[in-house]
Design a protein around this motif. Sequence first.
Motif, PDB file in Angstrom:
ATOM      1  N   HIS A 218      -5.614  -3.258  -5.969  1.00  0.00           N
ATOM      2  CA  HIS A 218      -6.294  -4.549  -5.934  1.00  0.00           C
ATOM      3  C   HIS A 218      -5.950  -5.242  -4.617  1.00  0.00           C
ATOM      4  N   GLY A 219      -6.968  -5.668  -3.919  1.00  0.00           N
ATOM      5  CA  GLY A 219      -6.737  -6.364  -2.659  1.00  0.00           C
ATOM      6  C   GLY A 219      -5.999  -5.518  -1.641  1.00  0.00           C
ATOM      7  N   GLY A 220      -6.169  -4.193  -1.747  1.00  0.00           N
ATOM      8  CA  GLY A 220      -5.501  -3.304  -0.799  1.00  0.00           C
ATOM      9  C   GLY A 220      -4.074  -2.962  -1.193  1.00  0.00           C
ATOM     10  N   LEU A 221      -3.600  -3.505  -2.324  1.00  0.00           N
ATOM     11  CA  LEU A 221      -2.236  -3.219  -2.775  1.00  0.00           C
ATOM     12  C   LEU A 221      -2.271  -2.359  -4.039  1.00  0.00           C
ATOM     13  N   MET A 222      -1.302  -1.486  -4.158  1.00  0.00           N
ATOM     14  CA  MET A 222      -1.165  -0.688  -5.385  1.00  0.00           C
ATOM     15  C   MET A 222      -0.308  -1.473  -6.373  1.00  0.00           C
TER      16      MET A 222
END
Lengths: 279, 180
Positions: A218-222
């Motif tokens: 999500h949003g480039g974060l795991m």
Amino acid sequence: MKCARARIGTSYEAADPAFVERILPLVDYVELIPDTLALREGRRAIIPDRTLRELQTLAQQATLIVHGVGLSIGSADGWNDDYFALLDQLLDAVPVAWHSEHLAFTHVDGRFTGTMLALPRTQEALELVAQRVQHIQQRYALPFLLENTVNLLPDPPAEMSEAAFLNRLAQQTGCGLLLDLYNLECNAHNQDYDAADFLAELDMSRVRELHLACGTEHGGLMLDIHSRRTRDSTRQLLPQVLACAPGVQAVIYEVMPEALPALGHQAWADEIALLDSLL
Amino acid sequence: MNAMDLQSYQRSLRRLVTGGPPAADDPPYVRELAGSPRLDIVREVIGFWRSHALERYCVLSAAWLKRQGRFDAEIRRFIAAGDFSPDVALAGQQFLRQLTRDADAVVQALARFEIALHETRYDPAESRCVNWPCDPRPVLDCLLGGSAPEPGGDKVPHRVTVCRALPGGYCCEPLPAGSG
């Protein structure tokens, strides 16, 4: 090299007949989270008698291990004493092989942060957690492990690497390590480092347990959500780690009950069988 | 850690992740964090889990707030208020208490009604009375049946008795004029 002692297990939050019927026969270890077994009785959390009776039955078929989420071992102002009351209740009722907690904090000045937050890797934090691990080891005659946690925020200024922080805690206290391979992947992605470098630095002789799971991006974060079957990349780490961590006794697939309506018990069973085939 | 002790760091971090601003004397890391998109994601994660828990415990109030498009804002207000429990039941009670102080009298009454349901659910001898600013049945029918509430609706104050022994778990009657 195959690790002769590693056995498969999974997390469980009680009161699921389908687990007992379909999952329990596949595992050697069942990992319990005291916080999720508890119900409120007034202001006090307790594990209901019916749950303890169920766990006593489970203990006849699998080795029970305990994994905490609510101790807040890294809070500067003091940890969460309520967690110990639950742990006492559980340990009085069922045999447990070892217990563990996240290297993190969830409370500040007695107030919940809303999520698990990573500790800054400083000498002050190291000394605080080391003292607390020693206190836990004196209080309970059980091996105690610390787990690497996911950090979504930018890494704060640090005096040592993540692996060095874990190594020094293990060396100073004699505690074991719970290495979460999915958390490692999350941090490698989120903090932009190489998981292989972390593994090369970590003292693998201290690792007693492995966690595998999968979440979402999500949003480039795991994010560490425990809602899916493991990814190829996570499973590929498993034999590599087992080959250099001869003390690993349990490999736990983590899944949260909230994910089961979408994931299903069959996928849960299939995942355990797949991971077991890699041991 | 760069002139910031662990206690101060944790206090600053908790303030930020629960929706607060950085303090003037926070070190550069914390001040930079305040503008980080990663902080927004952590706040979303915290909000997601609180929403998930509160929807399970405060079924009626959560559904009513959602119908009004207010649920997410109330969750943010709840988190920012400071002292919420990781326990679903305790957090649920805290959230419902927050709603009993809401500006909307129907939201207040519904939260009191839901508190009464929780307090009486194990003992048929227990009962609670909750005053409503209107007839509660259209609101409850709408929440339980998924129908739209009648526009305008009945504005006659009612007294609702909540008791597990009653058919349907509650009964209501109009309050005499001037007693609402």
